[in-house]
Design a protein around this motif. Structure first.
Motif, mmCIF file in Angstrom:
data_model
loop_
_atom_site.group_PDB
_atom_site.id
_atom_site.type_symbol
_atom_site.label_atom_id
_atom_site.label_comp_id
_atom_site.label_asym_id
_atom_site.label_seq_id
_atom_site.Cartn_x
_atom_site.Cartn_y
_atom_site.Cartn_z
ATOM 1 N N ARG A 179 0.809 -1.229 -0.142
ATOM 2 C CA ARG A 179 0.072 0.092 -0.133
ATOM 3 C C ARG A 179 0.841 1.201 0.066
ATOM 4 N NH1 ARG A 179 -3.581 1.870 5.101
ATOM 5 N NH2 ARG A 179 -1.326 1.651 5.793
ATOM 6 N N TRP A 180 1.758 1.338 0.875
ATOM 7 C CA TRP A 180 2.717 2.520 0.849
ATOM 8 C C TRP A 180 3.604 2.741 -0.533
ATOM 9 C CZ3 TRP A 180 1.191 6.112 3.731
ATOM 10 C CH2 TRP A 180 0.560 5.808 4.919
ATOM 11 N N ARG A 181 3.957 1.402 -1.028
ATOM 12 C CA ARG A 181 4.653 1.487 -2.381
ATOM 13 C C ARG A 181 3.853 2.215 -3.356
ATOM 14 N NH1 ARG A 181 9.041 -1.259 -4.164
ATOM 15 N NH2 ARG A 181 9.025 -2.371 -2.149
ATOM 16 N N ARG A 182 2.494 1.792 -3.578
ATOM 17 C CA ARG A 182 1.585 2.254 -4.377
ATOM 18 C C ARG A 182 1.536 4.077 -3.997
ATOM 19 N NH1 ARG A 182 -2.228 -2.328 -3.642
ATOM 20 N NH2 ARG A 182 -3.165 -1.014 -1.957
ATOM 21 N N VAL A 183 1.241 4.231 -2.785
ATOM 22 C CA VAL A 183 1.354 5.694 -2.519
ATOM 23 C C VAL A 183 2.483 6.433 -2.919
ATOM 24 C CG1 VAL A 183 1.077 7.193 -0.730
ATOM 25 C CG2 VAL A 183 -0.453 5.365 -0.490
ATOM 26 N N SER A 184 3.448 6.117 -2.678
ATOM 27 C CA SER A 184 4.756 6.693 -2.940
ATOM 28 C C SER A 184 5.129 6.621 -4.559
ATOM 29 C CB SER A 184 5.851 6.045 -2.347
ATOM 30 O OG SER A 184 6.184 4.693 -2.626
ATOM 31 N N VAL A 185 4.662 5.796 -5.220
ATOM 32 C CA VAL A 185 4.975 5.699 -6.543
ATOM 33 C C VAL A 185 4.089 6.688 -7.155
ATOM 34 C CG1 VAL A 185 4.228 4.360 -8.591
ATOM 35 C CG2 VAL A 185 5.818 3.401 -6.801
ATOM 36 N N MET A 230 2.691 9.211 -5.907
ATOM 37 C CA MET A 230 3.172 10.586 -5.510
ATOM 38 C C MET A 230 4.113 11.163 -6.441
ATOM 39 S SD MET A 230 3.306 10.884 -1.484
ATOM 40 C CE MET A 230 4.478 12.196 -1.277
ATOM 41 N N VAL A 231 5.007 10.058 -6.937
ATOM 42 C CA VAL A 231 6.165 10.647 -7.817
ATOM 43 C C VAL A 231 5.641 10.757 -9.085
ATOM 44 C CG1 VAL A 231 8.218 9.754 -8.946
ATOM 45 C CG2 VAL A 231 7.966 9.209 -6.556
ATOM 46 N N VAL A 232 4.605 10.034 -9.532
ATOM 47 C CA VAL A 232 4.103 10.076 -10.797
ATOM 48 C C VAL A 232 3.224 11.425 -10.959
ATOM 49 C CG1 VAL A 232 2.268 9.207 -12.358
ATOM 50 C CG2 VAL A 232 4.051 7.787 -11.309
ATOM 51 N N LEU A 233 2.356 11.602 -9.942
ATOM 52 C CA LEU A 233 1.452 13.019 -9.933
ATOM 53 C C LEU A 233 2.548 14.148 -9.686
ATOM 54 C CD1 LEU A 233 -1.555 11.920 -7.510
ATOM 55 C CD2 LEU A 233 -1.430 12.377 -9.982
ATOM 56 N N GLY A 234 3.470 14.192 -8.964
ATOM 57 C CA GLY A 234 4.509 15.333 -8.976
ATOM 58 C C GLY A 234 5.193 15.297 -10.408
ATOM 59 N N ALA A 235 5.465 14.356 -11.112
ATOM 60 C CA ALA A 235 5.959 14.569 -12.350
ATOM 61 C C ALA A 235 5.216 15.174 -13.487
ATOM 62 C CB ALA A 235 6.685 13.303 -12.939
ATOM 63 N N VAL A 236 3.876 14.620 -13.485
ATOM 64 C CA VAL A 236 2.813 15.219 -14.229
ATOM 65 C C VAL A 236 2.549 16.657 -13.856
ATOM 66 C CG1 VAL A 236 0.445 14.773 -14.875
ATOM 67 C CG2 VAL A 236 1.652 13.134 -14.743
ATOM 68 N N ALA A 237 2.438 17.023 -12.688
ATOM 69 C CA ALA A 237 2.183 18.502 -12.342
ATOM 70 C C ALA A 237 3.430 19.332 -12.719
ATOM 71 C CB ALA A 237 2.016 18.647 -10.970
ATOM 72 N N ALA A 238 4.548 18.959 -12.538
ATOM 73 C CA ALA A 238 5.801 19.543 -13.000
ATOM 74 C C ALA A 238 6.019 19.883 -14.373
ATOM 75 C CB ALA A 238 7.164 18.886 -12.448
ATOM 76 N N VAL A 239 5.609 18.710 -15.525
ATOM 77 C CA VAL A 239 5.401 18.733 -16.756
ATOM 78 C C VAL A 239 4.584 19.797 -17.336
ATOM 79 C CG1 VAL A 239 4.942 17.471 -19.018
ATOM 80 C CG2 VAL A 239 6.743 16.605 -17.054
#
Length: 113
Positions: free
Chosen positions: A16-22, A24-33
Motif C-alpha cells: 500500500r505504501w509503495r503504491r502511495v509513494s509511486v 506521488m512521484v507520478v503525480l508530481g512529475a505530471v504536475a511539473a511537466v
C-alpha cells in the motif's frame, strides 16, 4: 482462529505504501511537466494597444519588475508544487527502501548462540 500469521500485515502495508509513494512521484512529475508546458508555450498576443505614433523622446520604456501573465504564474506555481511533490515522493520511497533493508539485516549484537 482469528490470528494473523507473521509477515501478512507487513506485506499488505508495504504494498500500500509503495503504491502511495509511486503515485506521488507520478503525480508530481505530471504536475511539473504541465507547469513547464504552461510556462514555455507562448500565450496569445494582445489584439489591442496604443500604436498610433512613436514616442517623442529617444528613450526606451522598461517596465518595473517582471510582468507575468496569469497563465505563466499558474505554470510557475504548478511547476514548483510538482517538483516539491516529486522530491517528497522520491524521498519517501528511498526511506521505505532503507527501512526495508534494515529489517532484513541481522542484528550485529546477536551472535546467534
Amino acid at each position: 482462529m482469528g490470528e494473523i500469521q507473521a509477515g501478512q500485515g507487513g506485506v499488505f502495508s508495504s504494498n500500500r505504501w509503495r503504491r502511495v509513494s509511486v503515485s506521488m512521484v507520478v503525480l508530481g512529475a505530471v504536475a511539473a511537466v504541465i507547469g513547464l508546458v504552461l510556462l514555455l508555450v507562448p500565450s496569445d498576443q494582445a489584439s489591442f494597444g496604443w500604436f498610433a505614433y512613436a514616442p517623442l523622446s529617444n528613450t526606451t520604456f522598461f517596465p518595473i519588475g517582471l510582468q507575468l501573465s496569469p497563465r505563466s504564474q499558474i505554470g510557475i506555481a504548478l511547476f514548483i508544487v510538482g517538483l516539491a511533490v516529486l522530491a517528497f515522493g522520491a524521498g519517501w520511497m528511498l526511506g521505505q527502501r532503507q527501512a526495508a533493508s534494515q529489517q532484513r539485516l541481522p542484528d550485529p549484537g546477536s551472535s546467534g548462540n
